[in-house]
Design a protein around this motif. Structure first.
Motif, short mmCIF file in Angstrom:
data_model
loop_
_atom_site.label_atom_id
_atom_site.label_comp_id
_atom_site.label_asym_id
_atom_site.label_seq_id
_atom_site.Cartn_x
_atom_site.Cartn_y
_atom_site.Cartn_z
N GLN A 1 0.20 -1.44 0.56
CA GLN A 1 -0.37 0.11 -0.26
C GLN A 1 0.54 1.36 0.17
OE1 GLN A 1 0.60 -2.05 2.67
NE2 GLN A 1 -0.65 -1.20 4.53
N ASP A 2 2.33 0.93 -0.05
CA ASP A 2 2.73 2.54 0.10
C ASP A 2 4.21 1.93 -0.48
OD1 ASP A 2 2.19 2.75 2.94
OD2 ASP A 2 3.85 0.79 4.08
N ARG A 3 3.73 1.55 -1.71
CA ARG A 3 4.62 1.37 -2.75
C ARG A 3 4.13 2.81 -4.03
NH1 ARG A 3 3.99 -2.53 -7.87
NH2 ARG A 3 4.96 -1.58 -9.38
N GLU A 4 5.60 3.60 -4.24
CA GLU A 4 5.34 4.70 -4.83
C GLU A 4 5.25 4.95 -6.51
OE1 GLU A 4 8.59 8.67 -6.66
OE2 GLU A 4 8.69 6.59 -5.10
N LEU A 5 4.03 5.09 -7.18
CA LEU A 5 3.51 5.58 -8.29
C LEU A 5 3.81 5.35 -9.21
CD1 LEU A 5 0.05 4.56 -7.03
CD2 LEU A 5 0.89 2.83 -7.44
N PRO A 6 3.70 6.09 -10.68
CA PRO A 6 4.22 7.11 -11.22
C PRO A 6 4.31 8.52 -11.34
CG PRO A 6 3.52 4.99 -12.96
CD PRO A 6 3.12 5.02 -11.09
N ASP A 7 2.65 8.57 -11.09
CA ASP A 7 2.37 10.22 -9.99
C ASP A 7 3.05 10.48 -8.93
OD1 ASP A 7 0.88 9.03 -7.99
OD2 ASP A 7 -0.99 9.51 -8.93
N GLY A 8 3.98 9.45 -8.33
CA GLY A 8 4.56 9.87 -6.62
C GLY A 8 4.07 9.59 -5.98
N GLY A 9 2.49 9.62 -6.20
CA GLY A 9 1.68 9.25 -5.02
C GLY A 9 1.67 7.61 -4.67
N ARG B 1 -3.89 7.63 -2.81
CA ARG B 1 -4.94 7.59 -3.34
C ARG B 1 -6.37 7.01 -2.35
NH1 ARG B 1 -4.75 5.50 -9.65
NH2 ARG B 1 -2.63 7.24 -10.04
N ALA B 2 -6.29 6.20 -1.33
CA ALA B 2 -6.98 5.88 -0.29
C ALA B 2 -8.06 7.20 0.45
CB ALA B 2 -6.73 4.50 0.55
N VAL B 3 -6.74 7.76 0.79
CA VAL B 3 -7.22 9.11 0.99
C VAL B 3 -7.64 10.26 0.16
CG1 VAL B 3 -6.13 11.16 2.16
CG2 VAL B 3 -5.44 9.53 3.05
N ASP B 4 -7.87 9.98 -0.86
CA ASP B 4 -8.26 11.04 -1.78
C ASP B 4 -9.49 10.46 -2.02
OD1 ASP B 4 -7.05 12.91 -3.32
OD2 ASP B 4 -5.44 11.57 -3.90
N ARG C 1 3.56 10.35 6.69
CA ARG C 1 2.93 10.46 7.15
C ARG C 1 2.86 11.99 7.25
NH1 ARG C 1 6.37 7.96 11.31
NH2 ARG C 1 6.66 10.20 12.93
N ARG C 2 3.24 12.88 7.34
CA ARG C 2 3.34 14.38 6.49
C ARG C 2 1.99 14.37 5.78
NH1 ARG C 2 7.47 16.09 7.83
NH2 ARG C 2 8.44 16.87 5.96
N GLN C 3 2.56 13.37 4.24
CA GLN C 3 1.29 13.57 3.61
C GLN C 3 0.48 13.38 3.50
OE1 GLN C 3 3.88 11.41 -0.02
NE2 GLN C 3 3.23 12.74 -1.58
N LEU C 4 -0.06 12.40 3.93
CA LEU C 4 -1.08 11.57 4.47
C LEU C 4 -2.08 12.61 4.97
CD1 LEU C 4 -0.51 8.00 5.02
CD2 LEU C 4 -1.34 9.04 3.67
#
Length: 436
Positions: free
Chosen positions: A52-60, A65-68, A92-95
């Protein structure tokens, strides 16, 4: 792997499928589950090794995405255990920042900003099965988001710290008091985890707040404190019960009284019977249905049995749930209690009939009126009620048990852990010369 079917996903994973298999968009299937608000498939994938913490191409990340999505159920599940140890401070701060931004901006305004569409959003209420996650969902310009970012923010703050003051957490819940949705639940739940004494606390001061919504919130926080105490998480149970007993004597609002009694009942307290008798004829049926659980089985018997004629179905249902356990001995019911349940099992309300059937089925009464009542339930439209009747007949080794289970319909539609589905097998085991 099949979206929307967590059992199939788990089977595929057990057979060697990769949990991070790309979906139709080239992203990991976990992102597909997140986009579909599918917390069960997401859980199956994470259990199978998806990151669930894997970096995606868009940097997320899938977790971001779940928070979104605004789904507290999805975020809570994906956050996992000990996220503070797993995630670096920057993550953590990003979330937290993302949840705070959605909550502060508002879900509709943020949807308009992201889509560029100014028209009204389409709103619907979602009730996530088996989660109690009731929440509003908004769709606009091809995007759909749930309005749970206040709950998500509260959950993240509890997980990562520091946890904010009462007013800030409660402020996220109060706009949702009428719906009782996930934002309200999360605030009450996490405040209920705090372990300081209630007396003299900022919470206790809400008892005299002029707005009933604030007092209702306090009652539900104390309910959660009581629940956690039952799990061994609080040393303050006795003081909390004293607080509730004192408060309920002066509380004027029926909805709040019902919530106080809901937090108060189920635990021994010297004033419990007096409190129950005081409220058993309250004009609010929600109060009466909670007061049922306070009353002593012997001294209050006439009062309790009179409630079989109460005009409110929720009160009759509460009576059907509770009265047998108080008046039964050696699995046998007293005649007056049996008569009350036989009245309730024919009630116009489905819920009352179901609770009465559950109560009657567990007691070894094989009298003709009881057997006739269960046989009559086989004509019910509700399969759950037919299954309860079939189970009761199987317990009594009734010759129409085979027919009764045939009237229930396919047992595969019930949980594999539902003990009632074993009734037919037990009946056949006792009659080995009967149908195989």
């Amino acid at each position: 792997m099949t979206a929307g079917d967590s059992d199939t996903v788990r089977t595929c994973l057990e057979q060697g499928a990769a949990a991070d298999t790309p979906g139709p968009d080239g992203l990991p299937l976990l992102c597909t589950a997140v986009a579909g608000f599918d917390h069960r498939v997401a859980e199956a994938l994470i259990d199978g090794g998806a990151d669930q913490d894997r970096e995606l191409p868009d940097g997320g990340t899938p977790l971001l995405r779940a928070v979104d999505t605004g789904s507290p159920t999805l975020v809570s599940m994906m956050l996992g255990n000990d996220p503070r140890l797993r995630l670096p401070e920057a993550s953590r701060r990003q979330l937290l920042d993302l949840a705070r931004h959605w909550h502060g901006t508002g879900v509709v305004e943020e949807l308009r900003r992201r889509t560029g569409v100014a028209e009204p959003a389409v709103k619907r209420q979602v009730d996530v099965p088996h989660q109690g996650d009731v929440i509003d969902e908004f769709s606009l310009g091809g995007l759909t988001v749930r309005n749970g970012h206040g709950a998500i923010l509260t959950h993240l703050e509890w997980a990562f710290g520091p946890f904010p003051p009462l007013d800030e957490v409660m402020g996220r819940a109060l706009p949702h008091a009428e719906e009782g949705d996930s934002n309200w639940f999360a605030a009450a739940y996490h405040l209920g985890l705090r372990r300081e004494p209630l007396d003299g606390s900022d919470l206790a001061a809400l008892r005299r707040h002029p707005d009933p919504a604030h007092r209702l919130f306090l009652a539900q926080v104390v309910w959660h404190r009581s629940f956690h105490a039952g799990l061994g998480h609080s040393p303050h149970t006795a003081h909390d019960l004293d607080f509730l007993a004192s408060w309920v004597r002066e509380e004027p609002d029926g909805q709040v009284i019902a919530a106080i009694l809901d937090a108060y009942t189920g635990r021994d307290h010297p004033e419990q019977e007096a409190i129950g008798l005081r409220h058993i004829d309250h004009p609010d049926p929600a109060v009466r249905s909670e007061a049922v659980f306070c009353l002593d089985r012997e001294r209050a018997a006439p009062v309790l049995l009179d409630l079989a004629h109460d005009p409110a179905p929720e009160v009759r249902a509460a009576l059907a749930q509770t009265v047998p356990s108080w008046f039964a001995s050696d699995k046998r019911l007293e005649p007056a209690v049996r008569d009350a349940l036989l009245l309730l099992i024919r009630d116009e309300s489905l819920g009352v009939r179901y609770h009465a059937a559950q109560s009657l089925s567990g007691y070894d009464d094989r009298s003709a009126p009881v057997l006739d009542a269960f046989l009559a339930l086989l004509d019910e439209d509700e399969a759950e009620l037919r299954l309860e009747a079939a189970w009761a007949l199987a317990l009594r080794d009734h010759p129409r048990t085979e027919e009764a289970y045939g009237r229930v319909g396919p047992l595969e539609g019930f949980s594999e852990h539902d003990h009632r589905t074993s009734g037919l097998w037990r009946y056949r085991a006792n009659h080995r010369n009967g149908p195989a």
